[in-house]
Design an enzyme around this catalytic site. Structure first.
Site, PDB file in Angstrom:
ATOM      1  N   GLU A  58       1.534  15.998  -2.832  1.00 54.85           N
ATOM      2  CA  GLU A  58       2.007  14.644  -2.109  1.00 54.85           C
ATOM      3  C   GLU A  58       3.491  14.220  -2.477  1.00 54.85           C
ATOM      4  OE1 GLU A  58      -1.112  11.940  -3.557  1.00 54.85           O
ATOM      5  OE2 GLU A  58      -2.631  13.160  -2.593  1.00 54.85           O
ATOM      6  N   HIS A  82      -2.256   8.520   0.686  1.00 53.31           N
ATOM      7  CA  HIS A  82      -2.865   8.250  -0.707  1.00 53.31           C
ATOM      8  C   HIS A  82      -2.904   6.469  -1.182  1.00 53.31           C
ATOM      9  CE1 HIS A  82      -3.657  10.046  -4.986  1.00 53.31           C
ATOM     10  NE2 HIS A  82      -4.567   8.864  -4.712  1.00 53.31           N
ATOM     11  N   SER A 109      -5.744   4.475  -0.078  1.00 60.09           N
ATOM     12  CA  SER A 109      -7.119   3.918   0.194  1.00 60.09           C
ATOM     13  C   SER A 109      -7.412   3.108  -0.910  1.00 60.09           C
ATOM     14  CB  SER A 109      -8.164   5.049   0.261  1.00 60.09           C
ATOM     15  OG  SER A 109      -8.414   6.000  -0.924  1.00 60.09           O
ATOM     16  N   ARG A 115      -9.412  13.584  -4.815  1.00 55.24           N
ATOM     17  CA  ARG A 115      -8.192  14.338  -5.187  1.00 55.24           C
ATOM     18  C   ARG A 115      -7.865  15.659  -4.179  1.00 55.24           C
ATOM     19  NH1 ARG A 115      -7.171  10.296  -7.074  1.00 55.24           N
ATOM     20  NH2 ARG A 115      -6.330   9.809  -9.231  1.00 55.24           N
ATOM     21  N   ASP A 151      -6.991  11.156   2.934  1.00 57.21           N
ATOM     22  CA  ASP A 151      -5.935  10.416   2.071  1.00 57.21           C
ATOM     23  C   ASP A 151      -5.450  10.900   0.865  1.00 57.21           C
ATOM     24  OD1 ASP A 151      -4.911   7.669   1.623  1.00 57.21           O
ATOM     25  OD2 ASP A 151      -6.201   7.760  -0.318  1.00 57.21           O
TER      26      ASP A 151
END
Length: 320
Positions: free
Chosen positions: A260, A279, A281, A231, A255
Site C-alpha cells: 500500500e 484502506h 474502511s 490485511r 480495502d
C-alpha cells in the site's frame, strides 16, 4: 522522586486530556501528534498510547521504564511483539473501535457489487443510460465471515436483517450470536462452496498469512463475491487476480492490499468486477472517542490499581 511518565502521540480533545490528568495527577503527561511534544520523553515513558515505528530503540532496553503500550490501531503486526513479550511489556489494541464503520463498508461493498453501483457510477461519468444486466439480490443469500471478532459479529448482526444465512469461521470455533453455523479455521474449505459472499476480517498472524490462495478461490462459487477488509497479506494477490480474470469468482471488494498504496500497475484498478477503497474502511468521526473512552481509560483505571489492562490485551502467542 522522579515522576512517572505517559505519552500520547495523538491529538485528543481537552475533556479526555483532563480526564487522564485527573486519573494520573502525579504523572508527567505529554499529549500531541507533533513529535517534538513527546519524543524527548519516550525513553522515560511507562505508558505509551499510539506506538510509533522506531520507538523501540529509545524505550526497550534492560533498564526500560515501559510497562504498557496502548495501540492506536487494531492491527499490531508491524509492532515489535517479540521485544514486548521478552521485556514483559503489556500491549492492548484498538480492536472493536472499527466495528461500526468497517461493517458498514463491508455491506457497502457487498451491495455495490450485487446491485452494480460501481458500474452505474462509471456509466454516469460517460452519461450512458444502460441496464448493465443487473439482477442479483443480497437477501436470503449465504455469507461466510472469516474471523468473527468485533467486526465479524457486527457484520453477522447486519446480515440477519437481510435474512442471510451466516456461516462463521474463528480459531476456536466457539458459537456466536447471529451466526447460524460456526467452524474452525481448519474447516474453511468446508464452507467456501456454500458462500455467496466471503468476508475476510482476520488480523495478520503467522497462521493467517496467505490464508486465501488459488485453492480457496477454486472452491468458491463462480457467482460469489470476495471482500477483504482485514490485511492484504492474508491473500495471495496474484491468485486473486487470476481468479477474477478466469471468473472463478464474480467479483471483489478490497480495502487492503499486499503493498500500500496499491501500485498503479496493478490489474485490479481496471477490473470491471472490482471495487477498491484505500484502506479507509475503519475511518470514522468517532475514532478517537472510542479508543480513549471505551478502551484506554477503563484500562488505565485498572492499571493504576495495579491490575492488568483487561480490554483487548494482546496474547503474544496468538499474535492478537
Amino acid at each position: 522522586m522522579k515522576k512517572r511518565t505517559i505519552i500520547i502521540t495523538q491529538e485528543i480533545d481537552q475533556a479526555h486530556a483532563t480526564k487522564i490528568n485527573e486519573i494520573l495527577p502525579d504523572w508527567d503527561v505529554f499529549i500531541g501528534k507533533d513529535r517534538s511534544v513527546w519524543e524527548p520523553h519516550v525513553k522515560n515513558a511507562e505508558i505509551i498510547v499510539g506506538w510509533k515505528k522506531g520507538m523501540e530503540k529509545e524505550c526497550i532496553h534492560e533498564d526500560s521504564s515501559l510497562r504498557w503500550v496502548q495501540s492506536w490501531s487494531a492491527g499490531i503486526n508491524s509492532m515489535p511483539l517479540q521485544q514486548f513479550e521478552e521485556n514483559n511489556i503489556q500491549l492492548s489494541s484498538a480492536n472493536g473501535v472499527h466495528a461500526y464503520p468497517i461493517s458498514e463498508t463491508i455491506f457497502a461493498l457487498m451491495l455495490g457489487l450485487t446491485r452494480k453501483i460501481h458500474t452505474y457510477v462509471r456509466n454516469q461519468e460517460e452519461k450512458k443510460w444502460h441496464h448493465s444486466n443487473i439482477k442479483l439480490e443480497i437477501h436470503e443469500k449465504t455469507i461466510g465471515i472469516i474471523g468473527v471478532g468485533a467486526i465479524g459479529k457486527e457484520t453477522a448482526k447486519i446480515a440477519k436483517a437481510f435474512g442471510m444465512t451466516v456461516l462463521g469461521v474463528r480459531r476456536s470455533g466457539m458459537q456466536e450470536d447471529y451466526v447460524d453455523e460456526m467452524y474452525t479455521t481448519e474447516e474453511l474449505a468446508t464452507i467456501l462452496p456454500r458462500c455467496d459472499y466471503v468476508v475476510v476480517t482476520v488480523p495478520l498472524t503467522k497462521d493467517t498469512r496467505g490464508l486465501f490462495g488459488q485453492k480457496q478461490f477454486s472452491l468458491m462459487k463462480p457467482t460469489s463475491f470476495f471482500i477483504n477488509i482485514g490485511r492484504g497479506e492474508t491473500v495471495d494477490e496474484d491468485d486473486l487476480i487470476q481468479a477474477l480474470k478466469e471468473k472463478q469468482i464474480a467479483g471483489a471488494g478490497l480495502d487492503v492490499f499486499t503493498q500500500e498504496p496499491l501500485s498503479e500497475e496493478s490489474p485490479l484498478w481496471n477490473m470491471e468486477n472490482v471495487i477498491i477503497t484505500p484502506h479507509t474502511s475503519g475511518s470514522t468521526e468517532h475514532y478517537n472517542k472510542r479508543v480513549i473512552e471505551d478502551i484506554f481509560i477503563p484500562n488505565l483505571k485498572n492499571y493504576k490499581q495495579g491490575n492488568t489492562p483487561s480490554i483487548n490485551l494482546v496474547d503474544f502467542t496468538k499474535g492478537y
